[in-house]
Design an enzyme around this catalytic site. Structure first.
Site, PDB file in Angstrom:
ATOM      1  N   THR A 160       0.808  -1.221   0.000  1.00 52.04           N
ATOM      2  CA  THR A 160       0.000   0.000   0.000  1.00 52.04           C
ATOM      3  C   THR A 160       0.837   1.264   0.000  1.00 52.04           C
ATOM      4  O   THR A 160       0.492   2.259  -0.627  1.00 52.04           O
ATOM      5  CB  THR A 160      -0.914   0.007   1.244  1.00 52.04           C
ATOM      6  OG1 THR A 160      -1.757  -1.122   1.162  1.00 52.04           O
ATOM      7  CG2 THR A 160      -1.754   1.253   1.306  1.00 52.04           C
ATOM      8  N   THR A 208       2.093  -4.339   4.437  1.00 50.83           N
ATOM      9  CA  THR A 208       2.020  -4.613   5.870  1.00 50.83           C
ATOM     10  C   THR A 208       1.713  -6.083   6.173  1.00 50.83           C
ATOM     11  O   THR A 208       2.073  -6.575   7.245  1.00 50.83           O
ATOM     12  CB  THR A 208       0.928  -3.751   6.534  1.00 50.83           C
ATOM     13  OG1 THR A 208      -0.311  -3.982   5.861  1.00 50.83           O
ATOM     14  CG2 THR A 208       1.284  -2.282   6.448  1.00 50.83           C
ATOM     15  N   ASP A 209       1.077  -6.774   5.227  1.00 48.64           N
ATOM     16  CA  ASP A 209       0.605  -8.143   5.504  1.00 48.64           C
ATOM     17  C   ASP A 209       1.706  -9.060   6.019  1.00 48.64           C
ATOM     18  O   ASP A 209       1.507  -9.812   6.968  1.00 48.64           O
ATOM     19  CB  ASP A 209       0.026  -8.769   4.236  1.00 48.64           C
ATOM     20  CG  ASP A 209      -1.448  -8.465   4.085  1.00 48.64           C
ATOM     21  OD1 ASP A 209      -1.849  -7.356   4.493  1.00 48.64           O
ATOM     22  OD2 ASP A 209      -2.182  -9.318   3.553  1.00 48.64           O
ATOM     23  N   LYS A 257       1.644  -7.867  13.158  1.00 53.11           N
ATOM     24  CA  LYS A 257       0.465  -7.128  12.698  1.00 53.11           C
ATOM     25  C   LYS A 257      -0.732  -7.671  13.456  1.00 53.11           C
ATOM     26  O   LYS A 257      -1.123  -8.819  13.251  1.00 53.11           O
ATOM     27  CB  LYS A 257       0.291  -7.286  11.183  1.00 53.11           C
ATOM     28  CG  LYS A 257      -0.905  -6.519  10.625  1.00 53.11           C
ATOM     29  CD  LYS A 257      -0.926  -6.473   9.103  1.00 53.11           C
ATOM     30  CE  LYS A 257      -2.198  -5.779   8.622  1.00 53.11           C
ATOM     31  NZ  LYS A 257      -2.240  -5.602   7.159  1.00 53.11           N
TER      32      LYS A 257
HETATM   33  N1  ASP Z   1      -1.975  -6.573   1.166  1.00 60.03           N
HETATM   34  C1  ASP Z   1      -1.087  -5.437   1.231  1.00 60.03           C
HETATM   35  C2  ASP Z   1      -1.411  -4.572   2.391  1.00 60.03           C
HETATM   36  C3  ASP Z   1      -0.438  -3.478   2.608  1.00 60.03           C
HETATM   37  O1  ASP Z   1       0.296  -3.127   1.728  1.00 60.03           O
HETATM   38  O2  ASP Z   1      -0.406  -2.939   3.673  1.00 60.03           O
HETATM   39  C4  ASP Z   1       0.342  -5.947   1.314  1.00 60.03           C
HETATM   40  O3  ASP Z   1       0.730  -6.440   2.301  1.00 60.03           O
HETATM   41  O4  ASP Z   1       1.066  -5.809   0.383  1.00 60.03           O
END
Ligand code: ASP
Ligand code: ASP
Lengths: 416, 416
Positions: free
Chosen positions: A86, A162-163, A239
């Site tokens: 993101t 973040t995942d 997370k």
């Molecule tokens: N699904 C995304 C969520 C994010 O970027 O925070 C990822 O981890 O790439």
């Protein structure tokens, strides 16, 4: 009519009237953010578009400042390695879905404030959503980071989804000894949302990248207010929420410290390795054939046979409570350890420490040869296992590594 | 010399001198608690034992009171069903390990205060550590509870090991419609430890069992102080620490309420079903062939094939973030759903809600036929799945059940 990014426009089409701010788009549609905060995309064919107000010159000024700031010799050098997610993404305005499309340079353009803290250079390593991370990507990422350090970077920022950021941060923690900060940063809400956390997280991450904290760490919102970011050890963070901006939490220890957003001051509360203490060292080989198995009541122990028979080299069990599985799993644990496949026990409680000496089942698990994962997060135990097995050594050496803290992943006295 | 439980004695053996309070034992050794708090076990052969002080009459008085309290007609009837675990356990003084050995009656003897709240009767259903729970035991337990309700119990207490209590509480939540409270209680620290939580938890559980709260719930310490217990929905609670007494936490919602330990008053903050609202109803059939698969970066999608090919009827995935897995898992998700094996997506973040409409991978997961697990805990989604499949119905009916809140397991608006 002509209009640009940031202009306020009115669109009339098919008897409907819309007003909003022009947003970036990758399609032929005009995309604009309405007062409600929602974005809409409209085919300009047959629409009457009126310019209501030109874009605020603010963003243009910001950009100029950014360009001016770039060549400053006095600032430390920071490289942003972009992997996607993101923080490096755009919303696809046709579908409303977020895809990883931006590069490291786009981050600089979007958040020019960071060029006041450091001379930023960017490098795109991947452009993926982090759920698509793989062990071999961690190895490449570690090598890319090392190259940038060798080329004189005073600090590294890894922009990451973040995942799976916690897994990647743990992987790099084990793979690299670093003389400079290596800071993972991401954002829970994409830049087009008013509540986006991307700018504050990136600015705080840049402050940490030029600081004295030569650790692989994660810098993300500490609270739901925009007051400070926390600096987490890359091996103790998780997370803990699907959408909140303060999703990242240190488990079984405190964060290393915080970055106050208004003063940009760093306050540390835990010890950390100081800049320049270590020479750069890369041990980037990983064993991908490691499994994380979550035990649930009544689960068939045959799942362990599946991993043993499929050539896995190590198994982390996410057991219950102090580190338990049902009695009928124990023969298969023994089967694994006797076949030279070490088994590490962790807990689905996440908080607290493994102690298999208290209950019958636990003691039998130890007798079957399982290694107590101490207070390691199951995910971190898995990544560490991949790394420990990648470094080679016999089973007793691997067991010793898994039981000893290498990169703060085991705390001597777990928070009570 | 003669001595009894609770006497203070001195033992001299092989030139060593020990002092302590006599503890219960299942061996020939004399077991006693020393001033340090540690227990020691000594073979009396060749030892000189001196009685220093007779046991305080307190416990005897308590016992008498307990016996007197038993037949009181005015008090409501509560049945304690014992399944084992620490709350029903003894420390094995040879090894120091804790085993499940006590019966429901032993709980009454150990905590006579509860007989002042209700006319207690006991029934041993199992005597196991809860890591050994199985789906068929949940069915039997549900039937045993139903029998006690049919036989006139005004409230039920299930004494249970803490390790898998959340799974069992969720199972009974789905299997039973109940006119009376069904209260799960356990203890994190065994009765021989000064910090044991067993008495307070049992007393608070008994208060809830005679209350108006006709829910399947979990009553455990709310804080590390002995100030109050929380009353959790059986479908929203999770053991979040391996050893702390306040390990049980409601996730994605508040507890139903609290029991203040000093006043024994119940304060509720969330709505609950009132006593007598429902007729007793038992739907205790479960489908045991359901799997919980935790996704980690780089994990081989073949694990889904393993479950599909082994005849599993439902798969819960514990994905990352808003509910993701890597792109290379998606064909196998489709393979499962096309084979009539529903797949439910949950998140390893535990907190927050699944939303697969935001990112590319998520949208593809939905297209492959996965069901969004809303804000259900992965463990609860698994148990609910076993129950939903056990009730029968076609795939679209199962999907509808999994997406709808049956027993408070899905909250409409997740706590932010
Ligand atoms: N699904 C995304 C969520 C994010 O970027 O925070 C990822 O981890 O790439
Ligand atoms: N391992 C034990 C722990 C406890 O009783 O609390 C069990 O769950 O049965």
């Amino acid at each position: 009519m002509e209009f640009e990014l940031g202009d306020r426009i009115r669109i009339e089409k098919d008897g409907n009237v819309y007003e909003g701010i022009v947003m970036p788009t990758t399609t032929d549609h005009v995309v604009f953010k309405m007062v409600s905060g929602y974005n809409a995309g409209i085919d300009p064919e047959g629409a009457t578009i009126t310019l209501l107000e030109k874009a605020q010159p603010k963003s243009a000024a910001k950009k100029e400042k950014a360009e001016k700031a770039k060549p400053s010799k006095k600032l430390p050098k920071v490289t942003i390695l972009s992997t996607g997610g993101t923080i490096a993404s755009k919303v696809d305005y046709r579908t409303g879905a977020v895809t990883a499309q931006f590069s490291a340079d786009d981050i600089v353009d979007a958040i020019p404030e960071i060029t006041e803290i450091a001379n930023i250079s960017g490098r795109v390593v991947y452009n993926i959503l982090s759920e698509n991370m793989k062990t071999e990507y961690w190895t490449e990422l570690a090598r890319a980071v090392a190259e940038e350090i060798e080329n004189g970077a005073d600090g590294i920022i890894v922009a990451h989804g973040t995942d799976t950021m916690m897994y990647s941060a743990a992987a790099l923690s084990f793979m690299l000894k670093t003389p400079v900060p290596i800071v993972f940063v991401g954002s829970q809400r994409s830049a087009d949302r008013p509540s986006s956390d991307n700018a504050m997280n990136a600015i705080c991450a840049t402050k940490v990248a030029v600081s004295d904290i030569a650790e692989v760490c994660v810098v993300m919102h500490d609270t739901t207010c925009d007051d400070r970011c926390a600096i987490h050890y890359g091996t103790k963070v998780r997370k803990m929420h699907t959408s909140r901006r303060d999703a990242f939490q240190s488990i079984n220890c405190n964060p290393i410290g915080y970055v106050d957003y208004s003063t940009k001051r760093i306050e540390t509360i835990l010890p950390y390795t100081k800049r320049g203490t270590h020479e750069l060292e890369v041990k980037a080989t990983l064993e991908p054939k490691c499994a994380l198995v979550k035990f649930v009541p009544g689960a068939d122990p045959d799942i362990l046979s599946y991993y043993i028979d499929s050539g896995y080299k190590g198994i982390v069990i996410e057991g219950t409570g102090l580190g338990h599985v049902s009695t009928d799993w124990i023969p298969n644990i023994r089967r694994a350890t006797e076949a030279g496949i070490p088994v590490v026990m962790t807990s689905q409680c996440l908080n607290g420490r493994i102690c298999d000496r208290v209950y019958d089942t636990g003691r039998d698990i130890l007798k079957a040869g399982a290694i107590e994962g101490e207070d390691m997060l199951p995910e971190v135990a898995l990544v560490k296992f991949m790394w420990a097995l990648g470094q080679g050594g016999d089973v007793s050496e691997i067991a010793a590594v898994m039981s000893t803290s290498v990169e703060n992943e085991i705390t001597e006295c777990t928070l009570k």
